[in-house]
Design a protein around this motif. Structure first.
Motif, PDB file in Angstrom:
ATOM      1  N   HIS A 236       0.786  -1.256  -0.169  1.00  0.00           N
ATOM      2  CA  HIS A 236      -0.183   0.153   0.049  1.00  0.00           C
ATOM      3  C   HIS A 236       0.798   1.208  -0.049  1.00  0.00           C
ATOM      4  O   HIS A 236       0.537   2.281  -0.702  1.00  0.00           O
ATOM      5  N   ASP A 237       1.871   1.337   0.692  1.00  0.00           N
ATOM      6  CA  ASP A 237       2.713   2.482   0.871  1.00  0.00           C
ATOM      7  C   ASP A 237       3.514   2.616  -0.633  1.00  0.00           C
ATOM      8  O   ASP A 237       3.629   3.779  -1.034  1.00  0.00           O
ATOM      9  N   SER A 238       3.891   1.515  -1.369  1.00  0.00           N
ATOM     10  CA  SER A 238       4.540   1.632  -2.597  1.00  0.00           C
ATOM     11  C   SER A 238       3.457   2.708  -3.594  1.00  0.00           C
ATOM     12  O   SER A 238       3.868   3.119  -4.266  1.00  0.00           O
ATOM     13  N   LYS A 239       2.005   2.250  -3.517  1.00  0.00           N
ATOM     14  CA  LYS A 239       1.123   2.746  -4.366  1.00  0.00           C
ATOM     15  C   LYS A 239       1.079   4.337  -4.126  1.00  0.00           C
ATOM     16  O   LYS A 239       1.141   5.056  -5.066  1.00  0.00           O
ATOM     17  N   ILE A 240       1.046   4.640  -2.828  1.00  0.00           N
ATOM     18  CA  ILE A 240       1.030   6.078  -2.670  1.00  0.00           C
ATOM     19  C   ILE A 240       2.323   6.796  -3.131  1.00  0.00           C
ATOM     20  O   ILE A 240       2.014   7.703  -3.709  1.00  0.00           O
ATOM     21  N   ILE A 241       3.472   6.219  -2.908  1.00  0.00           N
ATOM     22  CA  ILE A 241       4.647   6.650  -3.291  1.00  0.00           C
ATOM     23  C   ILE A 241       4.500   7.130  -5.000  1.00  0.00           C
ATOM     24  O   ILE A 241       5.019   7.997  -5.415  1.00  0.00           O
ATOM     25  N   ALA A 242       4.059   6.083  -5.640  1.00  0.00           N
ATOM     26  CA  ALA A 242       4.039   6.034  -7.114  1.00  0.00           C
ATOM     27  C   ALA A 242       3.014   7.170  -7.362  1.00  0.00           C
ATOM     28  O   ALA A 242       3.064   7.719  -8.548  1.00  0.00           O
ATOM     29  N   THR A 243       2.023   7.182  -6.770  1.00  0.00           N
ATOM     30  CA  THR A 243       0.761   8.176  -7.286  1.00  0.00           C
ATOM     31  C   THR A 243       1.355   9.584  -7.106  1.00  0.00           C
ATOM     32  O   THR A 243       1.423  10.518  -8.030  1.00  0.00           O
ATOM     33  N   VAL A 244       2.201   9.861  -5.879  1.00  0.00           N
ATOM     34  CA  VAL A 244       2.638  11.181  -5.549  1.00  0.00           C
ATOM     35  C   VAL A 244       3.890  11.455  -6.527  1.00  0.00           C
ATOM     36  O   VAL A 244       3.835  12.769  -7.049  1.00  0.00           O
ATOM     37  N   SER A 245       4.459  10.549  -6.976  1.00  0.00           N
ATOM     38  CA  SER A 245       5.721  10.698  -7.933  1.00  0.00           C
ATOM     39  C   SER A 245       5.019  11.013  -9.243  1.00  0.00           C
ATOM     40  O   SER A 245       5.565  12.022  -9.879  1.00  0.00           O
ATOM     41  N   THR A 246       4.115  10.418  -9.716  1.00  0.00           N
ATOM     42  CA  THR A 246       3.276  10.734 -10.781  1.00  0.00           C
ATOM     43  C   THR A 246       2.742  12.272 -10.801  1.00  0.00           C
ATOM     44  O   THR A 246       2.921  12.879 -12.138  1.00  0.00           O
ATOM     45  N   ILE A 247       2.261  12.448  -9.809  1.00  0.00           N
ATOM     46  CA  ILE A 247       1.749  13.940  -9.743  1.00  0.00           C
ATOM     47  C   ILE A 247       2.850  15.000  -9.982  1.00  0.00           C
ATOM     48  O   ILE A 247       2.826  16.038 -10.564  1.00  0.00           O
ATOM     49  N   ILE A 248       4.026  14.802  -9.127  1.00  0.00           N
ATOM     50  CA  ILE A 248       5.018  15.606  -9.214  1.00  0.00           C
ATOM     51  C   ILE A 248       5.526  15.794 -10.535  1.00  0.00           C
ATOM     52  O   ILE A 248       5.981  16.713 -11.056  1.00  0.00           O
ATOM     53  N   VAL A 249       5.789  14.581 -11.336  1.00  0.00           N
ATOM     54  CA  VAL A 249       6.014  14.690 -12.627  1.00  0.00           C
ATOM     55  C   VAL A 249       5.230  15.333 -13.608  1.00  0.00           C
ATOM     56  O   VAL A 249       5.872  16.120 -14.631  1.00  0.00           O
ATOM     57  N   MET A 250       4.128  15.064 -13.444  1.00  0.00           N
ATOM     58  CA  MET A 250       3.224  15.824 -14.140  1.00  0.00           C
ATOM     59  C   MET A 250       3.026  17.449 -13.976  1.00  0.00           C
ATOM     60  O   MET A 250       3.111  18.324 -15.006  1.00  0.00           O
ATOM     61  N   LEU A 251       3.376  17.862 -12.879  1.00  0.00           N
ATOM     62  CA  LEU A 251       3.554  19.298 -12.523  1.00  0.00           C
ATOM     63  C   LEU A 251       4.882  19.869 -13.326  1.00  0.00           C
ATOM     64  O   LEU A 251       4.850  20.877 -13.831  1.00  0.00           O
ATOM     65  N   LEU A 252       5.852  19.081 -13.072  1.00  0.00           N
ATOM     66  CA  LEU A 252       7.136  19.668 -13.499  1.00  0.00           C
ATOM     67  C   LEU A 252       7.183  19.546 -15.098  1.00  0.00           C
ATOM     68  O   LEU A 252       7.563  20.700 -15.914  1.00  0.00           O
ATOM     69  N   LEU A 253       6.270  18.651 -15.835  1.00  0.00           N
ATOM     70  CA  LEU A 253       6.217  18.820 -17.177  1.00  0.00           C
ATOM     71  C   LEU A 253       5.228  20.094 -17.758  1.00  0.00           C
ATOM     72  O   LEU A 253       5.601  20.575 -18.605  1.00  0.00           O
ATOM     73  N   PHE A 254       4.215  20.108 -16.813  1.00  0.00           N
ATOM     74  CA  PHE A 254       3.336  21.353 -17.346  1.00  0.00           C
ATOM     75  C   PHE A 254       3.873  22.775 -16.951  1.00  0.00           C
ATOM     76  O   PHE A 254       4.060  23.695 -17.777  1.00  0.00           O
ATOM     77  N   LEU A 255       5.086  22.904 -16.012  1.00  0.00           N
ATOM     78  CA  LEU A 255       5.706  23.924 -15.736  1.00  0.00           C
ATOM     79  C   LEU A 255       6.804  24.400 -16.701  1.00  0.00           C
ATOM     80  O   LEU A 255       7.071  25.063 -17.377  1.00  0.00           O
ATOM     81  N   LEU A 256       7.312  23.144 -17.444  1.00  0.00           N
ATOM     82  CA  LEU A 256       8.253  23.223 -18.374  1.00  0.00           C
ATOM     83  C   LEU A 256       7.306  23.699 -19.571  1.00  0.00           C
ATOM     84  O   LEU A 256       8.069  24.404 -20.573  1.00  0.00           O
ATOM     85  N   LEU A 257       6.411  23.175 -19.933  1.00  0.00           N
ATOM     86  CA  LEU A 257       5.737  23.608 -21.460  1.00  0.00           C
ATOM     87  C   LEU A 257       5.241  25.072 -21.293  1.00  0.00           C
ATOM     88  O   LEU A 257       5.416  25.833 -22.189  1.00  0.00           O
ATOM     89  N   TRP A 258       4.841  25.351 -19.999  1.00  0.00           N
ATOM     90  CA  TRP A 258       4.345  26.625 -19.619  1.00  0.00           C
ATOM     91  C   TRP A 258       5.383  27.724 -20.051  1.00  0.00           C
ATOM     92  O   TRP A 258       5.597  28.637 -20.656  1.00  0.00           O
TER      93      TRP A 258
END
Length: 291
Positions: free
Chosen positions: A3-25
């Motif tokens: 269960h903890d590894s799912k949480i970490i994977a979800t948070v990591s995905t969100i962070i990556v998406m935010l970084l990608l959005f900022l880069l494109l902006w």
């Protein structure tokens, strides 16, 4: 643990998406803006020599868009100056109307006064004309009556004179034998005393004629202030007591001088005669000479 590894994977995905959005902006903001070229596209054909078999269809030229119609401006609210001007114009128009009515009323009143004045003058003229006509008719009637009375008196006097002349032919009073009452200084029984007699006579240069009456005293001389001459015959009416009760101008007057006529009438009213029965009509003749 799973269960903890799912949480970490979800948070990591969100962070990556935010970084990608900022880069494109960041990349989009930094790229330069290249405006699109405007113009009309022209087709030059499919071949370099322009000898193609198909002629390209020309593109339609876009028509300019009509400018938007300007919205109608809202009417400006009336200002205080406009309200004051409108009130002044209304007051001036009202004042003019009142002045016009006042002038029309004054003109109507003036016309009514003029009409009333003319009507008053007309009625006054009619009244004067009627009074004059009545006075002339009365004077004419009196004159005609006086003339008839004078003519009658003259006729009667002529008859008496004729009778006296006829009587003198058969009875001469001067042939009597007695002295009678004619002697002495008194006038009693002497009808011819002082140039007078019963029915007619003279006194002071004036003559009189009155049927059946004798003159008492002398005739009064007329009092007048006129350098004229002429004969004035006054017709008189004497009552039973011998008093003159009326005197008017009679027929035989040969002067138009009113001063002489008035003086003769006044003198005739002072004459006195003997008494008799009823009223009798006679005349007194005044002779006026230049002073």
């Amino acid at each position: 643990m799973k269960h903890d590894s799912k949480i970490i994977a979800t948070v990591s995905t969100i962070i990556v998406m935010l970084l990608l959005f900022l880069l494109l902006w960041y990349l989009y903001l930094d790229s330069p803006f290249v405006p699109e070229e405007e113009g009309i596209e022209v087709a030059f054909g499919d071949a370099m020599e322009g000898s193609g078999e198909v002629e390209p269809t020309p593109l339609p030229v876009p028509s300019p868009e009509p400018a938007p119609a300007a919205a109608p401006s809202a009417p400006a609210p009336p200002s205080s100056n406009d309200l004051m001007t409108q009130e002044d114009e209304e007051a001036l128009a009202l004042q003019r109307e009142q002045e016009k009515k006042r002038r029309e009323q004054e003109l109507a009143e003036a016309r009514e006064r003029e009409r009333a004045q003319k009507e008053k003058e007309r009625l006054e003229a009619e009244r004067r004309a009627q009074e004059k006509a009545a006075a002339e008719a009365k004077a004419k009637a009196e004159r005609e009556a006086a003339e008839r009375a004078a003519a009658k008196a003259a006729e009667e006097q002529a008859k008496r004179d004729k009778a006296a002349q006829m009587g003198s032919l058969f009875n001469n009073p001067s042939q009597g034998s007695g002295a009678g009452d004619t002697q002495g200084s008194a006038n009693k029984g002497n009808p011819a005393a002082n140039g007078g007699g019963v029915g007619a006579g003279k006194s002071g240069g004036h003559g009189w004629s009155l049927t059946g009456r004798d003159l008492k005293g002398d005739l009064s001389d007329p009092v007048y202030n006129s350098n004229s001459e002429g004969v004035v015959v006054v017709q008189i009416r004497v009552n039973a007591a011998g008093k003159v009760i009326s005197a008017t101008r009679g027929q035989g007057t040969d002067t138009s001088d009113q001063t002489l006529i008035d003086a003769a009438i006044q003198a005739a009213k002072q004459a006195s005669f003997t008494a008799g029965e009823g009223d009798v009509i006679g005349t007194i003749t005044y002779v006026f000479k230049l002073k």
